[in-house]
Design a protein around this motif. Structure first.
Motif, PDB file in Angstrom:
ATOM      1  N   ILE A 142       0.856  -1.189   0.000  1.00  0.00           N
ATOM      2  CA  ILE A 142       0.000   0.000   0.000  1.00  0.00           C
ATOM      3  C   ILE A 142       0.889   1.234   0.000  1.00  0.00           C
ATOM      4  O   ILE A 142       2.076   1.161   0.361  1.00  0.00           O
ATOM      5  CB  ILE A 142      -0.931   0.039   1.234  1.00  0.00           C
ATOM      6  N   PRO A 143       0.361   2.385  -0.399  1.00  0.00           N
ATOM      7  CA  PRO A 143       1.149   3.612  -0.317  1.00  0.00           C
ATOM      8  C   PRO A 143       1.036   4.257   1.067  1.00  0.00           C
ATOM      9  O   PRO A 143      -0.050   4.296   1.662  1.00  0.00           O
ATOM     10  CB  PRO A 143       0.517   4.497  -1.397  1.00  0.00           C
ATOM     11  N   HIS A 144       2.157   4.714   1.578  1.00  0.00           N
ATOM     12  CA  HIS A 144       2.182   5.662   2.689  1.00  0.00           C
ATOM     13  C   HIS A 144       2.574   7.002   2.098  1.00  0.00           C
ATOM     14  O   HIS A 144       3.231   7.074   1.060  1.00  0.00           O
ATOM     15  CB  HIS A 144       3.170   5.219   3.759  1.00  0.00           C
ATOM     16  N   PHE A 145       2.175   8.065   2.779  1.00  0.00           N
ATOM     17  CA  PHE A 145       2.358   9.410   2.232  1.00  0.00           C
ATOM     18  C   PHE A 145       3.172  10.251   3.197  1.00  0.00           C
ATOM     19  O   PHE A 145       2.899  10.276   4.407  1.00  0.00           O
ATOM     20  CB  PHE A 145       1.010  10.076   1.961  1.00  0.00           C
ATOM     21  N   GLN A 146       4.176  10.969   2.645  1.00  0.00           N
ATOM     22  CA  GLN A 146       4.958  11.897   3.468  1.00  0.00           C
ATOM     23  C   GLN A 146       4.668  13.316   3.003  1.00  0.00           C
ATOM     24  O   GLN A 146       4.805  13.627   1.816  1.00  0.00           O
ATOM     25  CB  GLN A 146       6.451  11.607   3.369  1.00  0.00           C
ATOM     26  N   PRO A 147       4.249  14.192   3.925  1.00  0.00           N
ATOM     27  CA  PRO A 147       3.894  15.560   3.542  1.00  0.00           C
ATOM     28  C   PRO A 147       5.096  16.369   3.067  1.00  0.00           C
ATOM     29  O   PRO A 147       6.223  16.171   3.523  1.00  0.00           O
ATOM     30  CB  PRO A 147       3.319  16.143   4.829  1.00  0.00           C
ATOM     31  N   GLN A 148       4.817  17.300   2.162  1.00  0.00           N
ATOM     32  CA  GLN A 148       5.791  18.303   1.730  1.00  0.00           C
ATOM     33  C   GLN A 148       5.219  19.657   2.179  1.00  0.00           C
ATOM     34  O   GLN A 148       4.099  20.013   1.807  1.00  0.00           O
ATOM     35  CB  GLN A 148       5.997  18.251   0.212  1.00  0.00           C
ATOM     36  N   VAL A 149       6.010  20.373   2.979  1.00  0.00           N
ATOM     37  CA  VAL A 149       5.504  21.538   3.699  1.00  0.00           C
ATOM     38  C   VAL A 149       6.176  22.812   3.198  1.00  0.00           C
ATOM     39  O   VAL A 149       7.388  22.842   2.956  1.00  0.00           O
ATOM     40  CB  VAL A 149       5.769  21.376   5.212  1.00  0.00           C
ATOM     41  N   SER A 150       5.390  23.869   3.034  1.00  0.00           N
ATOM     42  CA  SER A 150       5.941  25.172   2.660  1.00  0.00           C
ATOM     43  C   SER A 150       6.793  25.708   3.791  1.00  0.00           C
ATOM     44  O   SER A 150       6.348  25.772   4.952  1.00  0.00           O
ATOM     45  CB  SER A 150       4.814  26.150   2.341  1.00  0.00           C
ATOM     46  N   LEU A 151       8.019  26.095   3.494  1.00  0.00           N
ATOM     47  CA  LEU A 151       8.902  26.655   4.524  1.00  0.00           C
ATOM     48  C   LEU A 151       8.462  28.064   4.902  1.00  0.00           C
ATOM     49  O   LEU A 151       8.791  28.551   5.990  1.00  0.00           O
ATOM     50  CB  LEU A 151      10.348  26.678   4.021  1.00  0.00           C
ATOM     51  N   ALA A 152       7.696  28.691   4.030  1.00  0.00           N
ATOM     52  CA  ALA A 152       7.282  30.071   4.305  1.00  0.00           C
ATOM     53  C   ALA A 152       6.173  30.141   5.345  1.00  0.00           C
ATOM     54  O   ALA A 152       6.224  30.943   6.285  1.00  0.00           O
ATOM     55  CB  ALA A 152       6.829  30.754   3.013  1.00  0.00           C
TER      56      ALA A 152
END
Length: 708
Positions: free
Chosen positions: A465-475
């Protein structure tokens, strides 16, 4: 002989001239004026003059130009004055009607007893006449035997082949039974010498060209066998033997024989086949296998190649012979040999050993092929049953013993001994179908195959299954993207970590069905989140180089997107540089076509390989991901920090979004923000999570914001 009324010749002079000329044109010349004192009827016929018309004339009228006349005089005088007594050459001459013809020319000094000085005897052979026209002898003597009479029944042909210093080739004499025996056109071969060379087998043509070039260079003899295509389309064998000589004008003449040795060659080939091959299967026998294997070692070299030498024993042969007869057993051996040969193709050797054993050698690049690949190739021929009769199919019970070059031995004999020991070990264990000479390799291989089978079963059962890792705005800490990562379900009976199953899937090709399974489940999650009213950011899915290079990659992705109903702009295809190296133009076409559909592209791990800025400039990338190896060092390593900052500045200049991977501390996030990096992902923000946990992030975003 027609002569000048004012000049008398001794009987010896006339006799010598007649004996040397044969049926060729002969001229007696005054020196140094080069006036024709006498000639025979053949000369008048060849040059087209009436009786007595040539006598008293200067030989200038017989040359194609004044320059040819002058050069012939200078060259012949130079040779004759050196004391050789004769000048032999090939030259173009002119008839009375102005037509020109190629000739062989022999000028010889003769002392005339009556006039008391030397005169020149010039014998001219018209090379445009019959192919049976006999060549001029190199050192003519009275009583020479006519060649044509001697050679007309020769099994093959006698020939004279000439090449001038300008490279012009002629066949100046041909005779023998070859032309009658095989319906070959002698006159055509005389007129066009290339017709013989064009009819040679291509491999033999190149060999003969090289040998003749060497022979012309050092006047060494020719001794070579070649294949000649005859009008029926078949090839016959000719054994060419010739000794060249160089004429005074630097032309090279090959006088020789091309003997028809077709029957002898076929007999030799049959004897060689019997001596080196197994009569039942047609495969090489053990002696020939050793010779071919040694040749393989010399050709490839130990540093470049790894070679697996295997002995494969077919079990149940006694049962098959007793139950179905020896003919059935022989048929099984023939089919097994043919399957092994097809599997080995041009990259390996297959031979029949003693009894029901086969010998196999497979070579492979150290980097590209694993022991699993080699073992799979050896086992593949025995997967399907063998049909040994119309209504009888049996399975081949094969046991394999393997040894590796150069580790287990560096000669054919030592590797055969090692593979034989491994085969004995495999036969002693009823539950093992193979053994390596090195025991630890066998243990590693069995563990590897168990893992491969477990991975195959898990994919078929849908246990990834897929697990998901967030990508976060540094701003501002908002959620700007997700990366999908394959994970094994807890219910998998043989749990594998990503560090184990990703490389294994790449090596075995299972990455293609695994990638498709993850893609479909990611698109299912996106569809469910969208229908729940959640705003879904772009989701990145990793595609391996093997997946991207599949011929149906683009059409397959389009079909999967269409079936899911997901907006293509939500999908980010994440590629590594290796995906682009093999066929850049095809990669560019595929990417641009999918980009028009709305699909986005990200380049992963940029900077870790032989990064090329041209990829970024020419391909429709939307995002550049900086590898974690740079991020982990930016707090301590000034150089790594400078490289990271340069990558960010370059990406912003190319209007690319920048994502930093592997961010684990607040200080790393702060430094990246100061460098102008757009977003980050890593354990500082969140670990990869299952789909149900992602919903909180889709609603609330990150709880961590970094101050400048």
């Amino acid at each position: 002989m027609t002569d000048s009324s004012s000049t008398a010749f001794s009987p010896a002079t006339v006799l010598q001239a007649a004996s040397l000329s044969g049926d060729h044109a002969i001229l007696l010349l005054d020196l140094p004026s080069r006036t024709i004192l006498a000639c025979n009827e053949a000369a008048e016929r060849v040059f087209g003059y009436g009786a007595g018309e040539l006598v008293g004339k200067d030989t200038r009228i017989l040359h194609v130009s004044d320059e040819h006349y002058r050069r012939f005089g200078e060259e012949s005088a130079r040779v004759l004055e050196n004391g050789s007594g004769s000048y032999h050459c090939h030259y173009w001459l002119k008839r009375r009607d102005g037509s020109t013809f190629a000739s062989e020319h022999l000028v010889r000094l003769i002392e005339d007893l009556l006039v008391g000085h030397m005169i020149a005897l010039s014998i001219v052979r018209d090379l445009t006449e019959s192919a049976c026209s006999e060549p001029l002898p190199d050192s003519p003597r009275p009583g020479d035997t006519p060649l044509h009479g001697m050679t007309r029944h020769l099994p093959g042909m006698a020939f004279q082949h000439v090449r001038t210093r300008e490279g012009v080739a002629r066949n100046t004499f041909l005779s023998g039974s070859l032309f009658k025996d095989y319906d070959l056109d002698m006159e055509a071969m005389l007129e066009d010498p290339a017709s013989f060379f064009d009819a040679l087998h291509p491999d033999d043509r190149s060999r003969l060209d090289r040998e003749m070039a060497r022979s012309a260079e050092d006047l060494s003899g020719l001794n070579i066998r070649v294949r000649l295509r005859i009008p029926s389309g078949e090839f016959i064998w000719l054994h060419i033997v010739s000794q060249p000589r160089r004429l005074d004008d630097d032309a090279v003449v090959w006088d020789g024989f091309a003997l028809d040795v077709t029957r002898e060659q076929e007999t030799e080939e049959r004897l060689h086949q019997l001596a080196t091959h197994d009569p039942l299967t047609g495969l090489p026998n053990p002696f020939q296998f050793v010779a071919l294997l040694d040749r393989m070692f010399r050709r490839r070299g130990a540093r470049e190649q790894r070679i697996a030498v295997a002995q494969i024993n077919l079990g149940r042969m006694v049962y098959i012979n007793e139950t179905y007869g020896f003919d059935a057993g022989d048929e099984l051996l023939r089919q097994a040999g043919a399957r092994l040969l097809a599997q080995a193709n041009s990259q390996g050797l297959v031979a029949r050993g003693h009894g029901n054993t086969f010998l196999v050698a497979l070579e492979a690049s150290m980097a590209d092929v694993t022991l699993t690949d080699i073992l799979r190739r050896l086992q593949a021929p025995f997967t399907d049953p063998f049909v040994i009769r119309d209504d009888v199919a049996v399975r081949g019970d094969a046991r394999i013993g393997l040894a590796l070059y150069p580790g287990d031995g560096q000669t054919a004999d030592s590797l055969l001994r090692a593979s034989g020991i491994a085969l004995d070990r495999a036969k002693r264990h009823p539950d093992r179908s193979y053994e390596f000479y090195a025991a630890e390799q066998g243990q590693d291989m069995r563990r590897r195959i168990r893992q491969e089978q477990a991975l195959h079963d898990a994919i078929d059962a849908g246990l990834f299954i897929p697990h998901f890792q967030p990508q976060v705005s540094l701003a501002d800490g908002s959620l700007v993207g997700l990366e999908a990562l394959a994970r094994c379900l807890d219910g998998n009976p043989t749990p594998l970590s990503p560090a184990e199953f990703i490389p294994l899937a790449e090596e075995t090709g299972l990455i293609v069905p695994l990638g498709q399974l993850i893609l479909e489940r990611v698109l299912t999650c996106i569809g469910e989140w969208t229908r729940a009213g959640l705003r879904v950011p772009p989701v990145a899915v990793n595609f391996s180089a093997r997946q991207f290079r599949q011929g149906d990659f683009e059409s397959g992705l389009r079909e999967t997107l269409s079936r899911s109903g997901v907006d293509p702009s939500t999908l980010v295809v994440e590629l590594t540089e290796s995906s682009l190296l093999q066929d850049f133009s095809k990669a560019e076409k595929t990417m641009r076509s999918l980009a028009e559909l709305g699909v986005r592209f990200a380049i992963d791990d940029f900077g870790t390989g032989f990064s090329s800025l041209s990829y970024l400039a020419r391909l429709p990338f939307h995002t550049l991901k900086i590898d974690r190896s740079f991020i982990s060092a930016i707090e301590q390593d000034v150089r790594q920090r400078a490289i990271t900052e340069a990558l960010i500045l370059m990406s912003r200049g190319l209007d690319l979004r920048v994502v930093a991977e592997g961010v684990e501390t607040e200080d790393q996030a702060r430094r990246l923000m100061g460098m102008g990096c757009h977003s980050a992902q890593g354990f500082f923000y969140a670990r990869p999570m299952p789909a149900e946990e992602v919903e909180d992030w889709l609603r609330n975003g990150s709880q961590k914001r970094v101050s400048a």
